[in-house]
Design a protein around this motif. Structure first.
Motif, PDB file in Angstrom:
ATOM      1  N   ALA A   1      54.962  86.557  87.554  1.00  0.00           N
ATOM      2  CA  ALA A   1      55.193  87.466  86.430  1.00  0.00           C
ATOM      3  C   ALA A   1      55.281  86.683  85.121  1.00  0.00           C
ATOM      4  O   ALA A   1      54.673  87.066  84.110  1.00  0.00           O
ATOM      5  CB  ALA A   1      56.459  88.280  86.656  1.00  0.00           C
ATOM      6  N   ALA A   2      56.027  85.572  85.124  1.00  0.00           N
ATOM      7  CA  ALA A   2      56.163  84.765  83.909  1.00  0.00           C
ATOM      8  C   ALA A   2      54.831  84.128  83.530  1.00  0.00           C
ATOM      9  O   ALA A   2      54.498  84.014  82.347  1.00  0.00           O
ATOM     10  CB  ALA A   2      57.218  83.683  84.122  1.00  0.00           C
TER      11      ALA A   2
ATOM     12  N   ARG B   1      58.775  79.945  76.637  1.00  0.00           N
ATOM     13  CA  ARG B   1      58.249  80.640  75.468  1.00  0.00           C
ATOM     14  C   ARG B   1      58.957  80.209  74.183  1.00  0.00           C
ATOM     15  O   ARG B   1      58.327  80.115  73.122  1.00  0.00           O
ATOM     16  CB  ARG B   1      58.348  82.154  75.668  1.00  0.00           C
ATOM     17  CG  ARG B   1      57.264  82.704  76.598  1.00  0.00           C
ATOM     18  CD  ARG B   1      57.287  84.208  76.644  1.00  0.00           C
ATOM     19  NE  ARG B   1      58.288  84.694  77.574  1.00  0.00           N
ATOM     20  CZ  ARG B   1      58.701  85.970  77.633  1.00  0.00           C
ATOM     21  NH1 ARG B   1      58.214  86.857  76.773  1.00  0.00           N
ATOM     22  NH2 ARG B   1      59.604  86.340  78.524  1.00  0.00           N
TER      23      ARG B   1
ATOM     24  N   ALA C   1      49.027  85.899  78.769  1.00  0.00           N
ATOM     25  CA  ALA C   1      48.683  87.017  77.883  1.00  0.00           C
ATOM     26  C   ALA C   1      49.041  86.674  76.438  1.00  0.00           C
ATOM     27  O   ALA C   1      48.287  86.989  75.506  1.00  0.00           O
ATOM     28  CB  ALA C   1      49.416  88.283  78.329  1.00  0.00           C
ATOM     29  N   ASN C   2      50.179  86.000  76.235  1.00  0.00           N
ATOM     30  CA  ASN C   2      50.560  85.581  74.884  1.00  0.00           C
ATOM     31  C   ASN C   2      49.576  84.558  74.323  1.00  0.00           C
ATOM     32  O   ASN C   2      49.201  84.607  73.149  1.00  0.00           O
ATOM     33  CB  ASN C   2      51.973  84.969  74.901  1.00  0.00           C
ATOM     34  CG  ASN C   2      53.056  86.005  75.100  1.00  0.00           C
ATOM     35  OD1 ASN C   2      52.890  87.160  74.725  1.00  0.00           O
ATOM     36  ND2 ASN C   2      54.157  85.604  75.697  1.00  0.00           N
TER      37      ASN C   2
ATOM     38  N   HIS D   1      51.830  85.396  84.090  1.00  0.00           N
ATOM     39  CA  HIS D   1      50.990  86.456  83.508  1.00  0.00           C
ATOM     40  C   HIS D   1      51.380  86.722  82.057  1.00  0.00           C
ATOM     41  O   HIS D   1      50.502  86.827  81.179  1.00  0.00           O
ATOM     42  CB  HIS D   1      51.119  87.733  84.333  1.00  0.00           C
ATOM     43  CG  HIS D   1      50.382  88.905  83.757  1.00  0.00           C
ATOM     44  ND1 HIS D   1      49.013  89.041  83.840  1.00  0.00           N
ATOM     45  CD2 HIS D   1      50.835  89.987  83.054  1.00  0.00           C
ATOM     46  CE1 HIS D   1      48.645  90.152  83.215  1.00  0.00           C
ATOM     47  NE2 HIS D   1      49.723  90.736  82.747  1.00  0.00           N
ATOM     48  N   ARG D   2      52.685  86.821  81.775  1.00  0.00           N
ATOM     49  CA  ARG D   2      53.133  87.088  80.408  1.00  0.00           C
ATOM     50  C   ARG D   2      52.748  85.947  79.469  1.00  0.00           C
ATOM     51  O   ARG D   2      52.287  86.177  78.346  1.00  0.00           O
ATOM     52  CB  ARG D   2      54.649  87.305  80.380  1.00  0.00           C
ATOM     53  CG  ARG D   2      55.113  88.646  80.929  1.00  0.00           C
ATOM     54  CD  ARG D   2      56.554  88.917  80.546  1.00  0.00           C
ATOM     55  NE  ARG D   2      57.455  87.940  81.156  1.00  0.00           N
ATOM     56  CZ  ARG D   2      58.036  88.105  82.338  1.00  0.00           C
ATOM     57  NH1 ARG D   2      57.824  89.211  83.044  1.00  0.00           N
ATOM     58  NH2 ARG D   2      58.853  87.179  82.810  1.00  0.00           N
TER      59      ARG D   2
ATOM     60  N   ASP E   1      56.429  87.072  72.235  1.00  0.00           N
ATOM     61  CA  ASP E   1      56.921  88.305  72.838  1.00  0.00           C
ATOM     62  C   ASP E   1      58.405  88.230  73.207  1.00  0.00           C
ATOM     63  O   ASP E   1      58.808  88.648  74.288  1.00  0.00           O
ATOM     64  CB  ASP E   1      56.079  88.649  74.075  1.00  0.00           C
ATOM     65  CG  ASP E   1      56.235  90.097  74.510  1.00  0.00           C
ATOM     66  OD1 ASP E   1      56.556  90.934  73.656  1.00  0.00           O
ATOM     67  OD2 ASP E   1      56.049  90.381  75.713  1.00  0.00           O
TER      68      ASP E   1
ATOM     69  N   GLN F   1      61.471  82.341  79.809  1.00  0.00           N
ATOM     70  CA  GLN F   1      61.890  82.559  78.419  1.00  0.00           C
ATOM     71  C   GLN F   1      62.083  81.239  77.698  1.00  0.00           C
ATOM     72  O   GLN F   1      61.696  81.095  76.530  1.00  0.00           O
ATOM     73  CB  GLN F   1      63.178  83.379  78.401  1.00  0.00           C
ATOM     74  CG  GLN F   1      62.999  84.827  78.812  1.00  0.00           C
ATOM     75  CD  GLN F   1      64.311  85.549  79.015  1.00  0.00           C
ATOM     76  OE1 GLN F   1      65.357  84.924  79.247  1.00  0.00           O
ATOM     77  NE2 GLN F   1      64.282  86.870  78.938  1.00  0.00           N
TER      78      GLN F   1
END
Length: 285
Positions: free
Chosen positions: A178-179, A152, A185-186, A181-182, A132, A149
Motif C-alpha cells: 500500500a505504501a 514521504r 503515485a506521488n 503504491h502511494r 500527499d 509516512q
C-alpha cells in the motif's frame, strides 16, 4: 532539450581498483523525462547518479546539468552549483530525519539556501501537499509516523528546494504494497508536473510501468538506453544483464505461448484491460 548531458565519463574510486566504477559513459536525458536506471549490484548506477548530483568529480569526461558543466578540474563551487538543479533522495532517507517536527525537518534545506521565513513556510506546505500529507503533519514528530509516512517526509525535504531533477535510489525499499503504491503515485504526479525523474531500482515492474527511458548499466558501462518496450522485449538481454522480467511482460509471453493473441503489456493493468476486451468480445459472439 536535454536536462543532463554526460560525455565520455569515467570514474575511479582508487588507482588500485581493477576496473573503473564508470567506464566511458555517454548519455543524454531529456528534460521532463522519467528514466529508470537499472543494473545488478556494482554495475555503476549509484556512482553515475552521485556524479550527476555533484557528489564527486568525474575522473575524465564531463557532465552538464542545465547550464552547469563539471569535469575533473571543477571546483567545489562548481559542484555546489550543479546540486542546485538536482535533488537526491537516498535509499532509506527516513534514517536521515533529525528535527523535532516534520515542518522543521522539511524546512532545513530551504533555510540553508537563505530563503525568507515566509518563503520557507510556503515551501514546507507545498512539499507536504506534493507527497500527499496533511498540512497539520508539520507540527508532528517525524518519529511518531509510519515507515511510509516518514519516507514521504524525507522526500518532501528534498522537494521543498524545488529541484528540476529528482534522483530516487530504491524509494520503495522496505515499504509494504500500500505504501509503495502511494509513493509511486506521488512520484508519477511530480513527473506529470514537469520534474525530471531518475529512478534507481531493482523493481522492474516499476520501471516498466512508469519510465519512458531505461538505462541499463553493467560493470561500469552503459549497455543500452532505450524505451521500456525495447528493453523488456528481449528476455535473453535481461538475463545477460541480471535483470528480472516484469510480471506483466512475463505473463504476456506465457499467454502468447499458450496461443492467446495479445499484445505485450508493461503493466498488469494494461494486460487486464486487454484481457477484459478480449473476453468481453468472445462472450458476445
Amino acid at each position: 532539450m536535454p536536462a543532463i548531458v554526460i560525455k565520455n565519463v569515467s570514474f575511479n574510486y582508487s588507482s588500485l581498483a581493477k576496473r573503473p566504477a564508470l567506464d566511458n559513459v555517454s548519455l543524454q536525458i531529456a528534460a521532463g523525462s522519467f528514466v529508470g536506471i537499472v543494473g545488478h549490484t556494482g554495475s555503476g548506477k549509484s556512482t553515475l547518479v552521485s556524479l550527476i548530483d555533484g557528489l564527486g568529480r568525474p575522473t575524465s569526461g564531463q557532465i552538464q546539468v542545465g547550464d552547469v558543466t563539471v569535469n575533473a578540474q571543477s571546483s567545489m563551487t562548481d559542484l555546489a552549483k550543479l546540486r542546485q538543479h538536482v535533488g537526491y533522495v537516498f535509499q532509506f532517507p527516513e534514517q536521515q530525519l533529525f528535527a523535532e517536527t516534520v515542518g522543521q525537518d522539511i524546512a532545513f534545506g530551504p533555510t540553508n539556501l537563505g530563503w525568507s521565513a515566509d518563503r520557507v513556510q510556503a515551501a514546507v506546505q507545498e512539499a507536504l501537499k506534493l507527497v500527499d500529507l496533511p498540512a497539520a503533519f508539520a507540527d508532528r514528530s517525524p518519529f511518531a509516523l509510519s515507515g511510509g509516512q516518514m519516507r514521504r517526509v524525507a522526500i518532501a525535504g528534498v522537494l521543498a528546494m524545488h529541484p528540476a531533477i529528482l534522483i530516487l535510489d530504491e524509494p520503495t525499499a522496505g515499504l509494504d504494497a500500500a505504501a509503495t503504491h502511494r509513493l509511486m503515485a506521488n512520484i508519477a504526479r511530480l513527473h506529470a508536473a514537469g520534474t525530471t525523474i531518475l529512478l534507481i531500482t531493482h523493481q522492474m515492474d516499476q520501471v516498466a510501468q512508469y519510465a519512458d527511458q531505461v538505462v541499463v548499466m553493467n560493470r561500469g558501462q552503459l549497455v543500452k538506453s532505450e524505451s521500456p518496450w525495447e528493453i523488456f522485449a528481449d528476455p535473453a538481454f535481461l538475463a545477460a544483464n541480471h535483470l528480472n522480467v516484469p510480471p506483466a511482460v512475463a505473463m504476456s509471453h506465457q499467454l502468447r505461448d499458450a496461443g492467446v493473441s495479445i499484445d505485450p503489456a508493461l503493466s498488469i493493468a494494461s494486460l487486464a484491460d486487454q484481457l477484459a476486451v478480449k473476453l468481453g468480445g468472445e462472450s458476445g459472439e
